[in-house]
Write a protein that holds these residues in place. Sequence first.
Motif, PDB file in Angstrom:
ATOM      1  N   ASN A   1     -28.749 -28.097 -20.591  1.00  0.00           N
ATOM      2  CA  ASN A   1     -27.346 -26.531 -19.209  1.00  0.00           C
ATOM      3  C   ASN A   1     -27.629 -26.124 -19.157  1.00  0.00           C
ATOM      4  O   ASN A   1     -27.386 -24.942 -18.112  1.00  0.00           O
ATOM      5  N   LEU A   2     -28.853 -25.559 -19.773  1.00  0.00           N
ATOM      6  CA  LEU A   2     -29.576 -24.176 -19.557  1.00  0.00           C
ATOM      7  C   LEU A   2     -30.869 -24.399 -18.390  1.00  0.00           C
ATOM      8  O   LEU A   2     -30.696 -23.615 -17.877  1.00  0.00           O
ATOM      9  N   THR A   3     -31.162 -25.526 -18.638  1.00  0.00           N
ATOM     10  CA  THR A   3     -32.425 -26.119 -17.515  1.00  0.00           C
ATOM     11  C   THR A   3     -31.829 -25.660 -16.232  1.00  0.00           C
ATOM     12  O   THR A   3     -32.304 -25.681 -15.716  1.00  0.00           O
ATOM     13  N   PHE A   4     -30.320 -26.543 -16.246  1.00  0.00           N
ATOM     14  CA  PHE A   4     -29.340 -26.906 -14.966  1.00  0.00           C
ATOM     15  C   PHE A   4     -29.331 -25.441 -15.024  1.00  0.00           C
ATOM     16  O   PHE A   4     -29.644 -24.580 -13.181  1.00  0.00           O
ATOM     17  N   LEU A   5     -28.731 -24.329 -15.743  1.00  0.00           N
ATOM     18  CA  LEU A   5     -28.227 -22.770 -14.927  1.00  0.00           C
ATOM     19  C   LEU A   5     -29.366 -22.488 -14.057  1.00  0.00           C
ATOM     20  O   LEU A   5     -29.486 -21.726 -13.030  1.00  0.00           O
ATOM     21  N   LEU A   6     -30.640 -22.612 -14.874  1.00  0.00           N
ATOM     22  CA  LEU A   6     -31.549 -21.842 -14.468  1.00  0.00           C
ATOM     23  C   LEU A   6     -32.351 -22.228 -13.451  1.00  0.00           C
ATOM     24  O   LEU A   6     -32.412 -21.237 -12.575  1.00  0.00           O
ATOM     25  N   THR A   7     -32.209 -23.387 -12.811  1.00  0.00           N
ATOM     26  CA  THR A   7     -32.603 -24.500 -11.544  1.00  0.00           C
ATOM     27  C   THR A   7     -31.633 -23.490 -10.430  1.00  0.00           C
ATOM     28  O   THR A   7     -32.110 -23.352  -9.719  1.00  0.00           O
ATOM     29  N   VAL A   8     -30.428 -23.959 -10.558  1.00  0.00           N
ATOM     30  CA  VAL A   8     -29.194 -23.494  -9.694  1.00  0.00           C
ATOM     31  C   VAL A   8     -29.706 -21.789 -10.108  1.00  0.00           C
ATOM     32  O   VAL A   8     -29.045 -21.316  -8.067  1.00  0.00           O
ATOM     33  N   LEU A   9     -29.675 -20.430 -10.268  1.00  0.00           N
ATOM     34  CA  LEU A   9     -30.069 -19.724 -10.481  1.00  0.00           C
ATOM     35  C   LEU A   9     -31.173 -18.929  -9.925  1.00  0.00           C
ATOM     36  O   LEU A   9     -31.692 -18.621  -8.715  1.00  0.00           O
TER      37      LEU A   9
ATOM     38  N   ASP B   1     -33.729   6.755   4.990  1.00  0.00           N
ATOM     39  CA  ASP B   1     -33.667   7.140   3.505  1.00  0.00           C
ATOM     40  C   ASP B   1     -33.287   5.769   3.139  1.00  0.00           C
ATOM     41  O   ASP B   1     -32.395   4.999   3.475  1.00  0.00           O
ATOM     42  N   TYR B   2     -34.214   5.232   2.495  1.00  0.00           N
ATOM     43  CA  TYR B   2     -33.451   4.230   2.092  1.00  0.00           C
ATOM     44  C   TYR B   2     -34.409   3.408   0.251  1.00  0.00           C
ATOM     45  O   TYR B   2     -35.769   4.659   0.109  1.00  0.00           O
ATOM     46  N   ASP B   3     -33.500   2.573   0.287  1.00  0.00           N
ATOM     47  CA  ASP B   3     -34.349   1.896  -1.320  1.00  0.00           C
ATOM     48  C   ASP B   3     -34.789   1.079  -0.797  1.00  0.00           C
ATOM     49  O   ASP B   3     -34.076   0.019  -0.449  1.00  0.00           O
ATOM     50  N   ARG B   4     -35.755   0.660  -1.711  1.00  0.00           N
ATOM     51  CA  ARG B   4     -36.675  -0.109  -1.968  1.00  0.00           C
ATOM     52  C   ARG B   4     -36.964  -0.759  -2.974  1.00  0.00           C
ATOM     53  O   ARG B   4     -36.800  -0.798  -4.291  1.00  0.00           O
ATOM     54  N   HIS B   5     -36.051  -2.310  -3.101  1.00  0.00           N
ATOM     55  CA  HIS B   5     -36.291  -3.767  -3.967  1.00  0.00           C
ATOM     56  C   HIS B   5     -37.001  -3.878  -4.554  1.00  0.00           C
ATOM     57  O   HIS B   5     -37.172  -5.253  -3.650  1.00  0.00           O
ATOM     58  N   LYS B   6     -38.161  -4.206  -5.602  1.00  0.00           N
ATOM     59  CA  LYS B   6     -38.302  -5.405  -5.806  1.00  0.00           C
ATOM     60  C   LYS B   6     -38.169  -6.863  -6.664  1.00  0.00           C
ATOM     61  O   LYS B   6     -37.590  -6.249  -8.052  1.00  0.00           O
ATOM     62  N   HIS B   7     -37.791  -7.766  -6.132  1.00  0.00           N
ATOM     63  CA  HIS B   7     -37.339  -8.699  -7.237  1.00  0.00           C
ATOM     64  C   HIS B   7     -39.069  -9.752  -8.314  1.00  0.00           C
ATOM     65  O   HIS B   7     -39.923  -9.914  -7.519  1.00  0.00           O
ATOM     66  N   ILE B   8     -38.823  -9.303  -9.287  1.00  0.00           N
ATOM     67  CA  ILE B   8     -39.455 -10.522  -9.939  1.00  0.00           C
ATOM     68  C   ILE B   8     -38.796 -11.174 -11.071  1.00  0.00           C
ATOM     69  O   ILE B   8     -37.550 -10.986 -11.498  1.00  0.00           O
ATOM     70  N   ILE B   9     -39.024 -12.524 -10.684  1.00  0.00           N
ATOM     71  CA  ILE B   9     -38.724 -13.575 -10.290  1.00  0.00           C
ATOM     72  C   ILE B   9     -39.543 -14.706 -11.922  1.00  0.00           C
ATOM     73  O   ILE B   9     -40.579 -15.137 -11.245  1.00  0.00           O
ATOM     74  N   SER B  10     -39.006 -14.329 -12.734  1.00  0.00           N
ATOM     75  CA  SER B  10     -39.609 -14.786 -14.267  1.00  0.00           C
ATOM     76  C   SER B  10     -38.843 -15.107 -15.206  1.00  0.00           C
ATOM     77  O   SER B  10     -38.538 -14.192 -16.461  1.00  0.00           O
ATOM     78  N   PRO B  11     -38.376 -16.155 -15.320  1.00  0.00           N
ATOM     79  CA  PRO B  11     -36.544 -16.690 -16.020  1.00  0.00           C
ATOM     80  C   PRO B  11     -37.159 -17.027 -17.449  1.00  0.00           C
ATOM     81  O   PRO B  11     -38.827 -17.307 -17.075  1.00  0.00           O
ATOM     82  N   PRO B  12     -36.873 -16.218 -18.014  1.00  0.00           N
ATOM     83  CA  PRO B  12     -35.808 -15.965 -18.021  1.00  0.00           C
ATOM     84  C   PRO B  12     -35.252 -14.692 -18.376  1.00  0.00           C
ATOM     85  O   PRO B  12     -34.475 -13.877 -18.245  1.00  0.00           O
ATOM     86  N   ASN B  13     -36.751 -13.583 -18.051  1.00  0.00           N
ATOM     87  CA  ASN B  13     -36.694 -12.448 -17.895  1.00  0.00           C
ATOM     88  C   ASN B  13     -36.473 -11.720 -16.273  1.00  0.00           C
ATOM     89  O   ASN B  13     -37.468 -10.782 -15.740  1.00  0.00           O
TER      90      ASN B  13
END
Length: 165
Positions: free
Chosen positions: A4-12, A50-62
Amino acid sequence: MKKNLTFLLTVLLTVVSVTSLFAQNSFSVKYVAQSGFNAPPPEVIKVEADYDRHKHIISPPNSSTQTTPVLESKYVINGTTVTYLIAPAPSPNTAQTFELFHLKVIWTAYQDGLPISRTYTFNVGQIIGANSGNEIDVTIPQARIRLKAIHSGTHVLYQITLQTF
């Protein structure tokens, strides 16, 4: 449980990947001067973003997002485009998006032969309207100013058209 955890991470990860494909990650501003009735349009305008720059770091689970507020001013010459936020190099573990809060346009007009500074600020509601495909058209004393968002993949070109009179 592990399945279930693997499936949830895959979906995310799939949702994050698909979202980043459609999210805008860079933008620029183009200035188009339009001839007025009695007054020539300025050749140069100053645009403050005037803007916000968002840097998304994708490294499951954190996975995480780092937000950096940016206030940036640049001069834009008639007919040219100036880049404000450049798309990052493609990476499987990072993504970039932005939120634009306002575009402040500053130019010099002449009244009775004397230079005066003029300003108009496109607010977040007008920017959202432009991003939705509408052209924002505002008439203020002695000027007409328009904002149009042109989307090309993950890049947005904000075209500002200024007509003075």
